[in-house]
Design a protein around this motif. Structure first.
Motif, PDB file in Angstrom:
ATOM      1  N   VAL A  87      56.147  34.795  50.007  1.00 49.06           N
ATOM      2  CA  VAL A  87      54.851  35.485  49.932  1.00 49.06           C
ATOM      3  C   VAL A  87      53.863  34.840  50.906  1.00 49.06           C
ATOM      4  N   SER A  88      53.867  33.525  50.981  1.00 41.95           N
ATOM      5  CA  SER A  88      52.960  32.808  51.882  1.00 41.95           C
ATOM      6  C   SER A  88      53.259  33.142  53.342  1.00 41.95           C
ATOM      7  N   GLY A  90      51.933  36.016  58.202  1.00 37.84           N
ATOM      8  CA  GLY A  90      52.372  36.953  59.238  1.00 37.84           C
ATOM      9  C   GLY A  90      51.388  38.096  59.406  1.00 37.84           C
ATOM     10  N   ALA A  91      50.834  38.574  58.306  1.00 35.46           N
ATOM     11  CA  ALA A  91      49.828  39.643  58.364  1.00 35.46           C
ATOM     12  C   ALA A  91      48.570  39.158  59.075  1.00 35.46           C
ATOM     13  N   VAL A  92      48.149  37.932  58.761  1.00 36.01           N
ATOM     14  CA  VAL A  92      46.970  37.366  59.424  1.00 36.01           C
ATOM     15  C   VAL A  92      47.226  37.242  60.925  1.00 36.01           C
ATOM     16  N   LEU A  93      48.400  36.769  61.299  1.00 40.34           N
ATOM     17  CA  LEU A  93      48.736  36.623  62.716  1.00 40.34           C
ATOM     18  C   LEU A  93      48.748  37.978  63.413  1.00 40.34           C
ATOM     19  N   TYR A 113      57.165  40.576  59.900  1.00 39.28           N
ATOM     20  CA  TYR A 113      57.211  40.137  58.506  1.00 39.28           C
ATOM     21  C   TYR A 113      58.473  39.336  58.203  1.00 39.28           C
ATOM     22  N   VAL A 114      59.599  39.735  58.751  1.00 37.60           N
ATOM     23  CA  VAL A 114      60.837  38.974  58.535  1.00 37.60           C
ATOM     24  C   VAL A 114      60.690  37.574  59.123  1.00 37.60           C
ATOM     25  N   ALA A 157      46.227  30.942  67.459  1.00 36.84           N
ATOM     26  CA  ALA A 157      46.733  31.938  66.513  1.00 36.84           C
ATOM     27  C   ALA A 157      47.915  31.385  65.717  1.00 36.84           C
ATOM     28  N   HIS A 158      48.803  30.639  66.370  1.00 40.82           N
ATOM     29  CA  HIS A 158      49.957  30.073  65.679  1.00 40.82           C
ATOM     30  C   HIS A 158      49.557  28.919  64.754  1.00 40.82           C
TER      31      HIS A 158
END
Length: 165
Positions: free
Chosen positions: A22-23, A28-31, A82-83, A145-146
Motif C-alpha cells: 500500500v505504501s 507511486g501515485a505521488v511520483l 504502480y507495479v 521526485a525520487h
C-alpha cells in the motif's frame, strides 16, 4: 526529530507486506503526479510525455512515436508505475524493518530519502542501458521526485505499521 542512530542493527523481523505494498502504491501515485506537473509546468511539454516513456518499458519504442493521449498508453503506464511502486515499497520495507529504521520518523524519512536516491541512480544510470529514452530525464528535478517517492513510501509504511499494531 531524533534519529536513534545507535539502535540500528539487524534483527530478524518481518515487514508487514500488505502495508509495504500500500505504501509503495501510494508513493507511486505521488511520483506520477509530480511527473505530470513537472512535464507540463516546468518542461512545457504534453502532459502525456511521461506516460509514453513509462509505457514504452512494456510496449516498446513505438509508444514514443507520439505524445498524444492514448487510453492504452496511459493504462499501461499506470499499471507499470504502480507495479514498480509496489515492488519498490516491498524492497524498502525489507530494508527498514530488519534494521529497525522504523524507530523514529526522522530515521524512516532519512532511509526513504537515501532509497529514493538509489532508485534514481539505478533507473537513470543503470536501466537507461535498456531504456535509453530516460537519459534525457537525468537531473535534479528527477532526483528530488525520487527522494520524495522514497520518503512518502517510508513515512506511509511507518505510519500504517503503527496503526495496525
Amino acid at each position: 526529530m531524533e534519529l536513534h542512530m545507535h539502535s540500528h542493527h539487524w534483527e530478524q523481523r518481518m515487514p508487514d507486506w500488505t502495508v509495504a505494498a500500500v505504501s509503495g502504491f501510494a508513493a507511486g501515485a505521488v511520483l506520477m503526479v509530480l511527473e505530470l506537473l513537472w512535464s507540463t509546468i516546468i518542461m512545457g511539454a504534453s502532459p502525456w510525455v511521461m506516460s509514453h516513456m513509462i509505457a514504452a518499458i512494456v510496449l516498446g519504442r513505438d509508444a514514443l512515436q507520439s505524445t498524444d493521449f492514448s487510453l492504452e498508453v496511459v493504462g499501461v503506464a499506470l499499471a507499470t508505475h504502480y507495479v514498480l511502486g509496489i515492488g519498490l515499497g516491498l524492497i524498502l520495507a525489507a530494508i527498514i524493518v530488519p534494521f529497525r529504521f522504523d524507530s523514529s520518523i526522522g530515521m524512516v524519512l532519512l532511509t526513504g530519502a537515501v532509497f529514493g536516491v538509489l532508485i534514481y541512480l539505478f533507473n537513470f544510470y543503470g536501466m537507461v542501458r535498456f531504456f535509453s529514452w530516460f537519459a534525457e530525464l537525468r537531473g535534479w528535478t528527477t532526483v528530488i521526485a525520487h527522494v520524495i517517492f522514497g520518503m512518502v513510501a517510508a513515512a506511509m509504511y511507518w505510519k500504517l505499521e503503527q496503526v495496525k499494531k
